[in-house]
Design an enzyme around this catalytic site. Structure first.
Site, PDB file in Angstrom:
ATOM      1  N   HIS A  90       0.852  -1.193   0.000  1.00 45.94           N
ATOM      2  CA  HIS A  90       0.000   0.000   0.000  1.00 45.94           C
ATOM      3  C   HIS A  90       0.889   1.245   0.000  1.00 45.94           C
ATOM      4  O   HIS A  90       2.001   1.217   0.528  1.00 45.94           O
ATOM      5  CB  HIS A  90      -0.915  -0.003   1.238  1.00 45.94           C
ATOM      6  N   GLU A 138      -3.521   3.028  -7.124  1.00 48.72           N
ATOM      7  CA  GLU A 138      -3.876   4.198  -6.315  1.00 48.72           C
ATOM      8  C   GLU A 138      -2.791   5.265  -6.444  1.00 48.72           C
ATOM      9  O   GLU A 138      -1.688   5.075  -5.921  1.00 48.72           O
ATOM     10  CB  GLU A 138      -3.971   3.823  -4.829  1.00 48.72           C
TER      11      GLU A 138
HETATM   12  O1  G3P Z   1      -6.501   1.815   0.526  1.00 54.57           O
HETATM   13  C1  G3P Z   1      -7.453   2.739   0.121  1.00 54.57           C
HETATM   14  C2  G3P Z   1      -6.970   4.099   0.265  1.00 54.57           C
HETATM   15  O2  G3P Z   1      -5.610   4.318   0.174  1.00 54.57           O
HETATM   16  C3  G3P Z   1      -7.785   5.126  -0.396  1.00 54.57           C
HETATM   17  O3  G3P Z   1      -8.026   6.051   0.597  1.00 54.57           O
HETATM   18  O4  G3P Z   1      -9.328   7.730   1.745  1.00 54.57           O
HETATM   19  O5  G3P Z   1      -8.723   8.037  -0.638  1.00 54.57           O
HETATM   20  O6  G3P Z   1     -10.415   6.324  -0.004  1.00 54.57           O
HETATM   21  P1  G3P Z   1      -9.187   7.100   0.401  1.00 54.57           P
END
Ligand code: G3P
Length: 220
Positions: A90, A138
Protein backbone atom coordinates in the site's frame (compact mmCIF):
# COMPACT_ATOMS: atom_id res chain seq x y z
CA UNK A 1 -15.27 -6.00 -5.37
CA UNK A 2 -15.14 -3.25 -2.82
CA UNK A 3 -12.38 -3.27 -0.24
CA UNK A 4 -12.74 -1.00 2.76
CA UNK A 5 -9.33 -0.20 4.19
CA UNK A 6 -9.87 0.87 7.80
CA UNK A 7 -6.27 2.16 8.01
CA UNK A 8 -5.70 3.31 11.61
CA UNK A 9 -8.46 5.86 11.67
CA UNK A 10 -9.88 6.17 15.20
CA UNK A 11 -13.25 5.11 13.73
CA UNK A 12 -11.66 1.87 12.48
CA UNK A 13 -9.53 0.56 15.33
CA UNK A 14 -10.23 -1.32 18.55
CA UNK A 15 -13.87 -1.84 19.51
CA UNK A 16 -14.84 0.65 16.79
CA UNK A 17 -13.36 -1.70 14.19
CA UNK A 18 -15.79 -4.41 15.23
CA UNK A 19 -18.79 -2.07 15.20
CA UNK A 20 -17.75 -0.70 11.82
CA UNK A 21 -17.23 -4.17 10.36
CA UNK A 22 -20.68 -5.31 11.51
CA UNK A 23 -22.31 -2.15 10.16
CA UNK A 24 -20.64 -2.54 6.77
CA UNK A 25 -21.46 -6.22 6.49
CA UNK A 26 -25.12 -5.47 7.22
CA UNK A 27 -25.19 -2.65 4.64
CA UNK A 28 -23.64 -4.90 1.99
CA UNK A 29 -26.27 -7.61 2.56
CA UNK A 30 -28.61 -5.71 0.23
CA UNK A 31 -26.07 -6.02 -2.62
CA UNK A 32 -25.53 -9.74 -3.18
CA UNK A 33 -23.76 -9.14 -6.51
CA UNK A 34 -20.99 -7.13 -4.88
CA UNK A 35 -18.20 -8.59 -2.76
CA UNK A 36 -17.26 -6.59 0.31
CA UNK A 37 -13.87 -7.17 1.92
CA UNK A 38 -12.60 -5.41 5.04
CA UNK A 39 -9.00 -4.54 5.89
CA UNK A 40 -8.59 -3.70 9.58
CA UNK A 41 -5.21 -3.05 11.20
CA UNK A 42 -3.21 -6.05 12.43
CA UNK A 43 -4.17 -5.84 16.11
CA UNK A 44 -7.86 -5.92 15.14
CA UNK A 45 -7.73 -8.76 12.61
CA UNK A 46 -8.80 -11.50 15.03
CA UNK A 47 -11.71 -9.63 16.55
CA UNK A 48 -13.02 -8.46 13.17
CA UNK A 49 -12.63 -12.01 11.83
CA UNK A 50 -14.76 -13.27 14.71
CA UNK A 51 -17.41 -10.60 14.15
CA UNK A 52 -18.17 -10.92 10.43
CA UNK A 53 -18.34 -13.47 7.64
CA UNK A 54 -17.20 -11.27 4.73
CA UNK A 55 -13.58 -11.62 3.57
CA UNK A 56 -11.08 -9.98 5.91
CA UNK A 57 -7.69 -8.82 4.63
CA UNK A 58 -4.57 -7.65 6.44
CA UNK A 59 -3.24 -4.23 5.50
CA UNK A 60 0.30 -5.58 5.03
CA UNK A 61 2.16 -8.87 5.00
CA UNK A 62 5.85 -9.67 4.70
CA UNK A 63 7.38 -12.33 2.47
CA UNK A 64 9.72 -13.45 5.25
CA UNK A 65 10.11 -17.06 6.23
CA UNK A 66 9.42 -18.04 9.85
CA UNK A 67 12.50 -17.40 11.98
CA UNK A 68 14.28 -14.22 12.92
CA UNK A 69 12.38 -11.16 11.72
CA UNK A 70 11.15 -9.03 14.59
CA UNK A 71 7.90 -7.25 13.82
CA UNK A 72 7.28 -9.12 10.58
CA UNK A 73 3.82 -10.39 9.67
CA UNK A 74 3.72 -13.83 8.09
CA UNK A 75 1.08 -15.38 5.83
CA UNK A 76 1.02 -18.43 8.14
CA UNK A 77 -0.09 -16.26 11.05
CA UNK A 78 -2.87 -14.70 8.98
CA UNK A 79 -4.02 -18.10 7.84
CA UNK A 80 -4.15 -19.34 11.43
CA UNK A 81 -6.53 -16.51 12.26
CA UNK A 82 -8.82 -17.31 9.34
CA UNK A 83 -7.81 -14.18 7.45
CA UNK A 84 -8.45 -14.34 3.70
CA UNK A 85 -5.49 -12.41 2.34
CA UNK A 86 -3.60 -9.15 2.47
CA UNK A 87 -2.93 -5.84 0.86
CA UNK A 88 0.69 -5.64 -0.24
CA UNK A 89 2.73 -2.50 -0.89
CA UNK A 90 0.00 0.00 0.00
CA UNK A 91 1.20 3.56 -0.68
CA UNK A 92 1.38 4.09 3.09
CA UNK A 93 3.25 0.79 3.66
CA UNK A 94 5.50 0.38 0.65
CA UNK A 95 8.05 -2.40 0.31
CA UNK A 96 10.84 -2.95 -2.26
CA UNK A 97 10.01 -4.75 -5.54
CA UNK A 98 11.72 -8.01 -4.49
CA UNK A 99 9.73 -8.02 -1.26
CA UNK A 100 6.49 -7.54 -3.19
CA UNK A 101 7.27 -10.60 -5.27
CA UNK A 102 8.14 -12.65 -2.18
CA UNK A 103 5.03 -11.54 -0.30
CA UNK A 104 2.73 -12.46 -3.21
CA UNK A 105 4.37 -15.86 -3.55
CA UNK A 106 4.20 -16.60 0.16
CA UNK A 107 0.54 -15.53 0.32
CA UNK A 108 -0.32 -17.63 -2.72
CA UNK A 109 1.51 -20.64 -1.31
CA UNK A 110 -0.49 -20.24 1.90
CA UNK A 111 -3.71 -20.19 -0.13
CA UNK A 112 -4.37 -16.52 0.66
CA UNK A 113 -5.37 -13.66 -1.62
CA UNK A 114 -2.96 -10.85 -2.46
CA UNK A 115 -4.06 -7.33 -3.38
CA UNK A 116 -0.96 -5.53 -4.58
CA UNK A 117 -1.06 -1.75 -4.71
CA UNK A 118 0.69 0.21 -7.44
CA UNK A 119 0.87 3.93 -8.08
CA UNK A 120 0.65 4.04 -11.87
CA UNK A 121 0.34 1.93 -15.01
CA UNK A 122 4.07 1.09 -15.14
CA UNK A 123 4.03 -0.24 -11.61
CA UNK A 124 0.79 -2.09 -12.34
CA UNK A 125 2.53 -3.90 -15.19
CA UNK A 126 5.48 -4.79 -12.93
CA UNK A 127 3.42 -6.25 -10.12
CA UNK A 128 0.92 -7.98 -12.43
CA UNK A 129 3.77 -10.26 -13.48
CA UNK A 130 3.78 -11.82 -10.01
CA UNK A 131 0.24 -13.10 -10.58
CA UNK A 132 -1.43 -11.53 -7.55
CA UNK A 133 -5.16 -12.00 -6.91
CA UNK A 134 -5.80 -8.30 -7.64
CA UNK A 135 -3.76 -5.23 -8.51
CA UNK A 136 -5.05 -2.01 -6.96
CA UNK A 137 -3.93 1.20 -8.65
CA UNK A 138 -3.88 4.20 -6.32
CA UNK A 139 -2.09 7.47 -7.12
CA UNK A 140 -0.67 8.49 -3.72
CA UNK A 141 -1.36 12.20 -4.20
CA UNK A 142 -5.12 11.54 -4.45
CA UNK A 143 -5.40 9.25 -1.42
CA UNK A 144 -7.58 10.76 1.29
CA UNK A 145 -8.45 13.69 -0.95
CA UNK A 146 -11.69 15.20 -2.16
CA UNK A 147 -11.46 14.20 -5.82
CA UNK A 148 -11.75 10.61 -6.98
CA UNK A 149 -9.04 9.15 -9.20
CA UNK A 150 -11.84 8.32 -11.64
CA UNK A 151 -12.51 12.07 -12.05
CA UNK A 152 -9.02 13.49 -11.54
CA UNK A 153 -7.29 11.07 -13.87
CA UNK A 154 -9.48 8.53 -15.67
CA UNK A 155 -6.65 7.98 -18.17
CA UNK A 156 -4.40 6.48 -15.52
CA UNK A 157 -7.15 4.02 -14.62
CA UNK A 158 -7.62 2.97 -18.24
CA UNK A 159 -3.88 2.75 -18.81
CA UNK A 160 -3.52 0.57 -15.72
CA UNK A 161 -6.18 -1.86 -16.89
CA UNK A 162 -4.53 -2.04 -20.31
CA UNK A 163 -1.08 -2.50 -18.76
CA UNK A 164 -2.28 -5.37 -16.58
CA UNK A 165 -4.14 -7.00 -19.48
CA UNK A 166 -1.03 -6.89 -21.61
CA UNK A 167 1.21 -8.52 -19.02
CA UNK A 168 -1.25 -10.86 -17.33
CA UNK A 169 -4.87 -10.83 -18.57
CA UNK A 170 -5.94 -12.99 -15.61
CA UNK A 171 -5.25 -10.29 -13.04
CA UNK A 172 -8.24 -8.08 -12.24
CA UNK A 173 -7.53 -4.41 -11.57
CA UNK A 174 -9.09 -2.27 -8.83
CA UNK A 175 -8.63 1.46 -8.41
CA UNK A 176 -8.71 3.71 -5.41
CA UNK A 177 -7.91 7.18 -4.00
CA UNK A 178 -10.60 9.70 -3.27
CA UNK A 179 -13.46 7.38 -4.27
CA UNK A 180 -16.54 8.81 -2.57
CA UNK A 181 -19.77 8.24 -4.45
CA UNK A 182 -21.74 5.67 -6.37
CA UNK A 183 -20.93 7.65 -9.49
CA UNK A 184 -17.20 7.20 -8.80
CA UNK A 185 -17.74 3.45 -8.51
CA UNK A 186 -19.83 3.36 -11.66
CA UNK A 187 -17.09 5.24 -13.54
CA UNK A 188 -14.45 2.86 -12.19
CA UNK A 189 -16.44 -0.07 -13.57
CA UNK A 190 -16.97 1.73 -16.89
CA UNK A 191 -13.19 2.09 -17.07
CA UNK A 192 -13.02 -1.73 -16.94
CA UNK A 193 -11.83 -2.13 -13.37
CA UNK A 194 -13.34 -4.88 -11.25
CA UNK A 195 -13.95 -2.61 -8.29
CA UNK A 196 -12.54 -0.13 -5.83
CA UNK A 197 -10.44 0.27 -2.73
CA UNK A 198 -11.89 2.88 -0.35
CA UNK A 199 -11.02 4.29 3.07
CA UNK A 200 -11.99 7.77 4.22
CA UNK A 201 -15.36 8.09 2.47
CA UNK A 202 -16.69 5.15 4.47
CA UNK A 203 -14.57 4.90 7.60
CA UNK A 204 -14.83 8.62 8.44
CA UNK A 205 -18.48 9.00 7.39
CA UNK A 206 -21.12 9.98 9.97
CA UNK A 207 -23.12 7.01 8.72
CA UNK A 208 -20.67 4.44 7.30
CA UNK A 209 -23.45 2.01 6.36
CA UNK A 210 -25.17 4.66 4.25
CA UNK A 211 -21.85 5.71 2.71
CA UNK A 212 -21.14 2.12 1.69
CA UNK A 213 -24.67 1.71 0.31
CA UNK A 214 -24.17 4.84 -1.77
CA UNK A 215 -20.97 3.38 -3.23
CA UNK A 216 -22.61 0.03 -3.92
CA UNK A 217 -25.55 1.71 -5.63
CA UNK A 218 -23.03 2.71 -8.28
CA UNK A 219 -22.13 -0.90 -8.92
CA UNK A 220 -25.61 -2.09 -9.86
O1 G3P B 1 -6.50 1.81 0.53
C1 G3P B 1 -7.45 2.74 0.12
C2 G3P B 1 -6.97 4.10 0.26
O2 G3P B 1 -5.61 4.32 0.17
C3 G3P B 1 -7.79 5.13 -0.40
O3 G3P B 1 -8.03 6.05 0.60
O4 G3P B 1 -9.33 7.73 1.75
O5 G3P B 1 -8.72 8.04 -0.64
O6 G3P B 1 -10.42 6.32 0.00
P1 G3P B 1 -9.19 7.10 0.40
Amino acid sequence: MIIINMKVYPQGIGDAAVDLARTLETAADAYPDATLALAPSHPDLARVRDAVEVPVLAQHTDGHEPGSGTGRVLPESLKDLGIDGSLVNHAERQIPPKEIERAVKRLTDAGLASVVCAEDANKVAQVAEHDPTFVAMEPPELIGGEVSVTTANPDIVEESVQAANKVNPDVPVLCGAGVKTGEDVSTALDLETQGVLVASAVVKADDPGAALADLLDGAV
